[in-house]
Design an enzyme around this catalytic site. Structure first.
Site, mmCIF file in Angstrom:
data_model
loop_
_atom_site.group_PDB
_atom_site.id
_atom_site.type_symbol
_atom_site.label_atom_id
_atom_site.label_comp_id
_atom_site.label_asym_id
_atom_site.label_seq_id
_atom_site.Cartn_x
_atom_site.Cartn_y
_atom_site.Cartn_z
ATOM 1 N N HIS A 43 40.725 63.786 -20.296
ATOM 2 C CA HIS A 43 39.902 64.735 -19.540
ATOM 3 C C HIS A 43 38.442 64.270 -19.501
ATOM 4 C CE1 HIS A 43 43.119 67.594 -21.145
ATOM 5 N NE2 HIS A 43 43.221 67.758 -19.840
ATOM 6 N N GLY A 156 44.009 63.217 -12.614
ATOM 7 C CA GLY A 156 44.496 62.027 -13.298
ATOM 8 C C GLY A 156 45.804 61.511 -12.708
ATOM 9 N N SER A 194 47.738 63.268 -24.087
ATOM 10 C CA SER A 194 48.216 64.540 -23.552
ATOM 11 C C SER A 194 47.974 65.612 -24.605
ATOM 12 C CB SER A 194 49.722 64.442 -23.255
ATOM 13 O OG SER A 194 50.269 65.746 -23.131
HETATM 14 P P1 PAJ Z 1 45.808 69.290 -17.588
HETATM 15 O O1 PAJ Z 1 47.134 68.887 -18.097
HETATM 16 O O2 PAJ Z 1 44.819 69.911 -18.540
HETATM 17 O O3 PAJ Z 1 45.149 68.041 -16.926
HETATM 18 C C1 PAJ Z 1 43.900 68.144 -16.271
HETATM 19 C C2 PAJ Z 1 43.634 66.832 -15.564
HETATM 20 O O4 PAJ Z 1 43.526 65.791 -16.539
HETATM 21 C C3 PAJ Z 1 44.787 66.437 -14.619
HETATM 22 O O5 PAJ Z 1 44.242 65.922 -13.416
HETATM 23 C C4 PAJ Z 1 45.523 65.369 -15.414
HETATM 24 O O6 PAJ Z 1 46.201 64.430 -14.600
HETATM 25 C C5 PAJ Z 1 44.366 64.722 -16.171
HETATM 26 N N1 PAJ Z 1 44.843 64.019 -17.361
HETATM 27 C C6 PAJ Z 1 45.642 64.496 -18.343
HETATM 28 N N2 PAJ Z 1 45.918 63.528 -19.253
HETATM 29 C C7 PAJ Z 1 45.266 62.413 -18.832
HETATM 30 C C8 PAJ Z 1 45.163 61.070 -19.328
HETATM 31 N N3 PAJ Z 1 45.777 60.683 -20.438
HETATM 32 N N4 PAJ Z 1 44.412 60.190 -18.622
HETATM 33 C C9 PAJ Z 1 43.787 60.565 -17.463
HETATM 34 N N5 PAJ Z 1 43.856 61.817 -16.957
HETATM 35 C C10 PAJ Z 1 44.578 62.729 -17.626
HETATM 36 O O7 PAJ Z 1 47.066 69.027 -14.903
HETATM 37 C C11 PAJ Z 1 46.704 70.133 -15.254
HETATM 38 O O8 PAJ Z 1 45.975 70.361 -16.383
HETATM 39 C C12 PAJ Z 1 47.006 71.388 -14.445
HETATM 40 O O9 PAJ Z 1 48.233 71.245 -13.790
HETATM 41 C C13 PAJ Z 1 45.891 71.774 -13.435
HETATM 42 C C14 PAJ Z 1 45.666 70.679 -12.398
HETATM 43 C C15 PAJ Z 1 44.581 72.078 -14.179
HETATM 44 C C16 PAJ Z 1 46.307 73.058 -12.680
HETATM 45 O O10 PAJ Z 1 46.496 74.129 -13.551
#
Ligand code: PAJ
Length: 290
Positions: A43, A156, A194
């Site tokens: 994030h 992401g 994650s």
């Molecule tokens: P969340 O899982 O919190 O992820 C928020 C954003 O961070 C997403 O765009 C996700 O692809 C990105 N992200 C997560 N892990 C990552 C990593 N290891 N490297 C790069 N980016 C990463 O995805 C969501 O939330 C939800 O579905 C949301 C879009 C907020 C809708 O509720």
């Protein structure tokens, strides 16, 4: 008045967020990073990219909202980690200007009955194993876009299908937001960061990098048909004793449909359970000559 933490403003209602972000647009681009919270270095990479995109005078908005409509009835909504104090600190350090952190009732008031359904890109992969998931994602993301009114939103590539579904929704519904994708941030051993990694036992954590290893093997092998790549990844993941494959699929990276003669790039995507914890990852591979 919004609460302040360092220089980060914290806003809890949609009206106040709309009012504040509407005003900020005069300064420069407003760049949104939607999240579920429990922030980690993945994030943070998105927030730093957003900071660059907003430039000095623009503003970065991070939404922190555990969105109930994207969790299935048997999924981990209740136990999803909520770590707001720590999240707020990470946002401040990354140069975020505003955190939008609403209650569930603020986003889904009594009688809420309108949803966004993307009907194509969201069908395979996670759409198949998590029915209704992308309906919840599209609905909340469109609501966030309408409330915040960003010029740009950053997502992401770890959630490759989510990024594709949102790009499609934005195109189909003429949503005036530019979507920017960011590469996956990983631990040293290849495991994609994650919030759910925290649920893994020590033994599960030790085996979890198998997703990355299997996908790298499939990307780097000499020419193979998509079905052979899928089999190869399943077999490799199967070697990890605690891994239970939810899906492995090799699709056209642009359409997320089965590869055709026109396919230029493949995406190999997988979802794997370790106990109750479900991890996803993906890799892209150019279609090579035979
Ligand atoms: P969340 O899982 O919190 O992820 C928020 C954003 O961070 C997403 O765009 C996700 O692809 C990105 N992200 C997560 N892990 C990552 C990593 N290891 N490297 C790069 N980016 C990463 O995805 C969501 O939330 C939800 O579905 C949301 C879009 C907020 C809708 O509720």
């Amino acid at each position: 008045m919004p609460l302040c933490c360092g220089l980060v403003k914290i806003v809890r209602t949609a009206d106040r967020a709309a009012q504040l972000c509407g005003g900020l647009r005069a300064n420069g681009p407003v760049v949104l990073v939607p999240t579920l919270g429990a922030l980690h270095a993945g994030h943070v990479a998105l927030m730093l990219r957003a900071r660059k995109l907003a430039r000095k005078d623009g503003n970065v908005v991070v939404s922190i909202f555990v969105n109930p409509t994207q969790f299935g009835p048997k999924e981990d909504f209740a136990r999803y980690p909520r770590t707001f104090a720590r999240d707020r600190k990470l946002c401040a350090e990354a140069g975020v200007d505003v955190i939008f952190h609403p209650e569930v009732e603020e986003i889904y008031p009594e009688g809420f009955s309108t949803y966004v359904d993307e009907e194509r890109v969201s069908l395979p992969l996670c759409g198949k194993s998590r029915p209704g998931h992308f309906r919840g994602v599209c609905t909340v993301v469109l609501k966030l876009f309408n409330i915040i009114g960003p010029d740009v939103a950053v997502f992401g590539e770890k959630d490759f299908q989510q990024l594709a579904v949102i790009r499609r929704m934005v195109r189909d519904l003429n949503v005036p937001v530019k979507i920017v994708g960011m590469p996956t941030v990983r631990e040293g051993d290849g495991l994609a960061l994650s919030s759910r990694n925290a649920f893994l036992s020590a033994e599960e954590r030790a085996q979890a990098p198998v997703l990355r290893h299997a996908l790298l093997m499939a990307r780097d092998t000499l020419y193979k048909k998509p079905a052979e790549l899928t089999r190869m990844v399943k077999r490799e993941i199967g070697r990890a004793r605690l891994a239970r494959v939810d899906y492995v699929e090799t699709l056209d990276a642009e359409t997320l449909e089965g590869p055709t003669a026109r396919t230029r790039e493949l995406v190999i995507a997988c979802a794997v359970f370790f106990g109750r914890t479900r991890l996803i990852d993906n890799i892209r591979r150019k279609v090579s000559e035979k």
